[in-house]
Design a protein around this motif. Structure first.
Motif, PDB file in Angstrom:
ATOM      1  N   ASP A  57       0.856  -1.188   0.000  1.00  0.00           N
ATOM      2  CA  ASP A  57       0.000   0.000   0.000  1.00  0.00           C
ATOM      3  C   ASP A  57       0.890   1.236   0.000  1.00  0.00           C
ATOM      4  O   ASP A  57       1.429   1.621   1.037  1.00  0.00           O
ATOM      5  CB  ASP A  57      -0.917   0.002   1.221  1.00  0.00           C
ATOM      6  N   PRO A  58       1.060   1.880  -1.175  1.00  0.00           N
ATOM      7  CA  PRO A  58       1.959   3.044  -1.253  1.00  0.00           C
ATOM      8  C   PRO A  58       1.406   4.289  -0.579  1.00  0.00           C
ATOM      9  O   PRO A  58       2.120   5.280  -0.437  1.00  0.00           O
ATOM     10  CB  PRO A  58       2.112   3.255  -2.757  1.00  0.00           C
ATOM     11  N   THR A  59       0.126   4.268  -0.140  1.00  0.00           N
ATOM     12  CA  THR A  59      -0.489   5.485   0.430  1.00  0.00           C
ATOM     13  C   THR A  59      -0.583   5.417   1.942  1.00  0.00           C
ATOM     14  O   THR A  59      -1.303   6.202   2.546  1.00  0.00           O
ATOM     15  CB  THR A  59      -1.900   5.667  -0.160  1.00  0.00           C
ATOM     16  N   ILE A  60       0.134   4.494   2.562  1.00  0.00           N
ATOM     17  CA  ILE A  60      -0.002   4.323   4.016  1.00  0.00           C
ATOM     18  C   ILE A  60       0.305   5.607   4.759  1.00  0.00           C
ATOM     19  O   ILE A  60      -0.441   6.032   5.647  1.00  0.00           O
ATOM     20  CB  ILE A  60       0.921   3.185   4.500  1.00  0.00           C
ATOM     21  N   ASP A  61       1.387   6.290   4.445  1.00  0.00           N
ATOM     22  CA  ASP A  61       1.799   7.488   5.185  1.00  0.00           C
ATOM     23  C   ASP A  61       1.069   8.737   4.724  1.00  0.00           C
ATOM     24  O   ASP A  61       1.273   9.804   5.290  1.00  0.00           O
ATOM     25  CB  ASP A  61       3.305   7.704   5.022  1.00  0.00           C
ATOM     26  N   GLU A  62       0.223   8.629   3.715  1.00  0.00           N
ATOM     27  CA  GLU A  62      -0.411   9.816   3.154  1.00  0.00           C
ATOM     28  C   GLU A  62      -1.817  10.037   3.689  1.00  0.00           C
ATOM     29  O   GLU A  62      -2.414  11.064   3.442  1.00  0.00           O
ATOM     30  CB  GLU A  62      -0.469   9.683   1.626  1.00  0.00           C
ATOM     31  N   ASP A  63      -2.374   9.058   4.408  1.00  0.00           N
ATOM     32  CA  ASP A  63      -3.741   9.193   4.917  1.00  0.00           C
ATOM     33  C   ASP A  63      -3.697   9.472   6.409  1.00  0.00           C
ATOM     34  O   ASP A  63      -3.418   8.578   7.215  1.00  0.00           O
ATOM     35  CB  ASP A  63      -4.528   7.908   4.638  1.00  0.00           C
ATOM     36  N   PRO A  64      -3.947  10.716   6.839  1.00  0.00           N
ATOM     37  CA  PRO A  64      -3.843  11.065   8.274  1.00  0.00           C
ATOM     38  C   PRO A  64      -4.931  10.417   9.110  1.00  0.00           C
ATOM     39  O   PRO A  64      -4.841  10.393  10.338  1.00  0.00           O
ATOM     40  CB  PRO A  64      -3.984  12.597   8.272  1.00  0.00           C
TER      41      PRO A  64
END
Length: 845
Positions: A783-790
């Protein structure tokens, strides 16, 4: 008893009189002609040629087929097609229904469990939702994305050919005179074919002018003058008949839209016969001329067809000097072109006619090894179009209205051009010559198969060697694509010597000057042989005997240009450029279906991957298409019991030496076995790991569906592995989920293995562990968006990594491949030591 009547003569002039002069004739006369000219075979006798080795289920199926054939009514004769009197209301209704089936129902096909083959394309293939034969062809050979589909689906009235004569969509209100006025008021002065074609057909076809179509016959200057003069004379004679208002030739009264479709068959055949008789009168002793004739039967099933489809009309070529120039039953093996007829010129009828023509024409490729491209005709109402079916596009001519003098002249000109045309311009390959017909038996009964002499040119030595075919392994069974044919043959001077059997591969490969060094299969095979000939790797790699571009008449390279070079600026049509290549290799391998059990399968797979490793390490070649069909079995030794795995087909292979990246060359491979990176076309280097991943999928597929026929699983069973044979996106998504962990792999895939395949179960686990559970690159999901979803915390994200494990895996390629080779080597040694299952192998997982 009254004396028997002599059967009617079948000379060409008599047939012309019957069908052109008399027109529609009585039912009794039709039966006489059919009975005299076409004796009906005894289906039970045709089945006797099947060998006794067929399994009981096959023999039962053949018996059922024979019963069906016995119950089939006699085929319609040409006279039946021209009859003005329906036999009874039920038959009349049936005749109306024939040809009215929806396009999707007509061209449905079943995909084999082995999957569809994807060809290398210069760029990512454009996706298409097309179904049926055109969709099948696109899946096998996707159209490159650079093809401008917008030009083929224009919303304005399109122009044809060089755009000098646009075809109006408006109905011409001005009345016509004479026989032309017999057409109903709904007749259009001209038809915009592209506007009436469905999107599916439009994206696979290209409209050209009739003049461009005639130019493709490419007559010499002298012949062209003869052709023009002959066509003008025959057209003039025909117009005199039309203007005389005589009823001698009934084809002058073309049927209206309220007539049965079957009636048109006879009128069209009479037209063709009229032209053939006049051509013969003028050019009986002229070299290079032949007659174009219709088959005697209409609405018939060719005897060499394994399906139930019936053809409206077919055309064949006949030598001008043959004494018995009578019409004959035209099977696919003899057929020059197929004619598909519809009663009206509506959009549905046009699409239906084109779809059927494309579907039926595939059978000509199957039954004629020497066909390079195909011609065809479609008729809707009184309008006729000619088609040229090339490897990537179908070219469609402007319409010829047979109710108008100009349209009749155009059709006469086309028939005369065909009569004077050379064999290569008619779509035949002069380097393949049919020697004879022989009766052979297969699972469908006794059918005719042709024997060919094939000239194979070697571009390294400049010499040509001739081989005689023994049997065909792979036929060109689709309309578009490479038209790959694989044939077992022997040198013409060693017929009968099985030790000299070779494999001939004949295909139309994409050509790109910048990539030819990297992807030319002939060049790759030369490299392989020169590198491995002293490595004691015999029988596991294909040895090149002869290889080169096919030569037309011993001189001209056979390419797309050789087919289309007469078209004005054909290069601007964005049709892919192909080269016709022919390769001769040894040894001759066999399908893995001949294996006795899973133990022999492991040996063959291990040998094939040993060849793969030699290709990568010693030759600098990456195979890129490890699949069930590309690994063959070779038996050596006195009893042929020494098994070897032969890795074939370098079509998709690419050189890795001196090449920085192998990504971006487009998807390649066979769908169920393609690696995830290949399916998703990831922006990363392709490595040997992609091929090893394909091997894992081969093992899983075989373990699920069976190695030998006695173990076969019902293909309709609901198993998760079926998702691998879906489209690229769904197959990739399914594989990522199945491969992500041992739990998902065993729960989704291994649990469906056939229970007797214990060895393959262990092998699959070992391959999966090394490919997807290697330390530092475990799993297949991320999941490349793990750190992008607060809104998500660490508990919500689970354990999915942020980076793609497949990208990380490429960093450990050498270590993983080494472990994989050790696994296969130990598996092979265990199998060779004993035919019994070795328990030590199960510790490998």
């Amino acid at each position: 008893m009254p004396p028997k009547k002599n059967p009617p003569t079948t000379r060409l002039s008599t047939i012309v009189e019957d069908y052109a002069a008399q027109g529609p004739i009585t039912r009794s006369r039709a039966k006489q002609l059919a009975a005299a000219a076409i004796p009906q075979p005894d289906p039970t006798k045709e089945k006797r040629g099947i060998t006794a080795r067929l399994r009981p289920s096959a023999r039962k199926a053949d018996a059922a087929d024979a019963a069906d054939m016995a119950a089939t009514p006699p085929r319609s004769s040409l006279a039946d097609a021209g009859s003005a009197f329906p036999i009874n209301p039920a038959e009349a209704q049936l005749a109306v229904q024939m040809g009215q089936v929806a396009i999707d129902n007509v061209i449905q096909h079943s995909e084999s469990p082995e999957g569809l083959h994807y060809e290398i394309a210069p760029s990512t293939p454009a996706k298409s939702s097309a179904q049926g034969v055109l969709g099948h062809a696109q899946k096998r050979t996707p159209l490159p994305s650079h093809i401008d589909r917008q030009k083929l689906q224009t919303k304005s009235a399109p122009s044809c050919g060089n755009a000098k004569s646009s075809r109006s969509l408006q109905h011409a209100q001005s009345p016509t005179s004479g026989r032309d006025n017999a057409w109903s008021n709904s007749e259009q002065e001209s038809i915009a074919i592209v506007r009436k074609k469905s999107d599916r057909i439009a994206q696979n076809t290209l409209d050209i002018s009739l003049d461009q179509m005639l130019a493709m016959t490419n007559p010499t200057r002298t012949t062209k003058r003869q052709v023009t003069k002959t066509a003008d004379e025959i057209s003039s004679e025909m117009e005199d008949i039309f203007n005389s208002d005589s009823d001698k030739y009934k084809f002058t009264k073309w049927p209206g839209t309220d007539s049965l479709e079957r009636v048109i068959y006879g009128y069209f055949s009479g037209f063709v016969l009229f032209v053939a008789e006049r051509v013969k009168e003028r050019h009986l002793n002229t070299s290079g001329w032949q007659m174009v004739l219709p088959s005697r039967l209409t609405d018939y099933k060719p005897s060499d067809s394994n399906t139930a489809e019936r053809l409206d009309v077919s055309l064949f070529l006949e030598d001008m000097h043959k004494e018995a120039a009578a019409l004959k039953e035209s099977d696919y093996a003899d057929m020059f072109a197929i004619v598909e007829v519809k009663r009206r010129d509506s959009s549905a009828e046009i699409n239906n006619a084109l779809s059927r023509l494309f579907y039926y024409s595939q059978n000509i490729y199957i039954n004629q090894l020497n066909r390079r491209f195909l011609w065809g005709l479609t008729i809707w109402g009184s309008h006729v179009c000619a088609e040229v079916m090339a490897h990537d596009k179908v070219l469609i001519s402007s319409t010829m209205d047979i109710r108008k003098a100009e349209g009749r002249k155009q059709l006469v000109s086309l028939l005369v051009h065909w009569s004077a045309c050379s064999t290569e311009r008619l779509g035949y390959d002069p380097s393949m010559r049919r020697r004879e017909l022989t009766r052979v038996a297969d699972f469908h009964g006794a059918i005719d198969k042709s024997i060919y002499d094939i000239d194979c040119y070697d571009d390294a030595t400049g010499k040509t060697r001739t081989y005689t075919t023994i049997r065909t392994i792979l036929e060109a069974s689709c309309l578009f694509g490479r038209h790959t044919r694989t044939i077992i043959a022997q040198p013409e001077d060693a017929i009968g010597d099985s030790s000299q059997e070779v494999v001939i591969k004949d295909a139309w490969a994409h050509y790109n000057a910048d990539e030819d060094y990297m992807r030319n299969e002939i060049g790759l095979l030369r490299t392989v042989h020169e590198t491995l000939k002293d490595r004691q790797l015999d029988f596991i790699y294909p040895k090149l005997e002869v290889g080169g571009t096919v030569k037309l008449n011993g001189a001209t390279d056979d390419t797309t240009a050789a087919i289309l070079n007469t078209l004005d600026k054909w290069e601007t049509l964005k049709i892919p450029f192909r080269v016709h290549r022919r390769i001769v290799t040894t040894p001759v391998g066999h399908s893995m279906k001949v294996l006795a059990d899973e133990n022999e399968l492991v040996i063959v797979l291990a040998e094939a991957m040993r060849c793969h490793q030699a290709l990568v390490n010693d030759c600098g070649i990456l195979h890129r298409d490890i699949s069930l069909g590309n690994i063959l079995v070779v038996g050596t030794g006195p009893n042929h019991d020494e098994l070897h795995g032969l890795l074939i087909d370098l079509d998709s292979a690419i050189r890795t030496d001196g090449v920085e990246r192998t990504a971006g060359a487009g998807r390649s491979g066979t769908l169920p076995y393609m690696s995830i990176a290949n399916l998703e076309n990831l922006d990363m280097d392709r490595t040997a790991l992609d091929d090893w991943e394909s091997l894992l999928y081969v093992v899983c597929w075989v373990a699920t569906y069976g190695v030998v026929s006695k173990d076969r699983r019902d293909p309709n069973d609901n198993v998760a592995i079926k998702l691998w044979n879906a489209d690229e996106a769904n197959a990739a998504e399914a594989k990522r989920g199945h491969m992500d962990s041992s739990r998902s792999f065993e729960g989704d895939i291994i649990k469906h293995f056939l229970p007797q395949y214990r060895l393959l179960k262990s092998l699959a686990k070992g391959l999966h562990k090394r490919l997807f559970l290697h330390p530092g690159c475990e799993g297949a999901l991320f999941d490349p968006t793990i750190d992008e979803d607060p809104l998500l915390d660490s508990e919500d994200t689970g354990s999915l990594p942020k980076t793609d494990p497949l990208v990380e895996r490429s960093k450990h390629a050498d270590a993983i491949v080494s472990n994989l080779m050790a696994l296969m080597g130990k598996a092979e040694s265990c199998r060779r030591e004993s035919r019994q299952l070795n328990s030590s192998f199960f510790k490998l997982k």
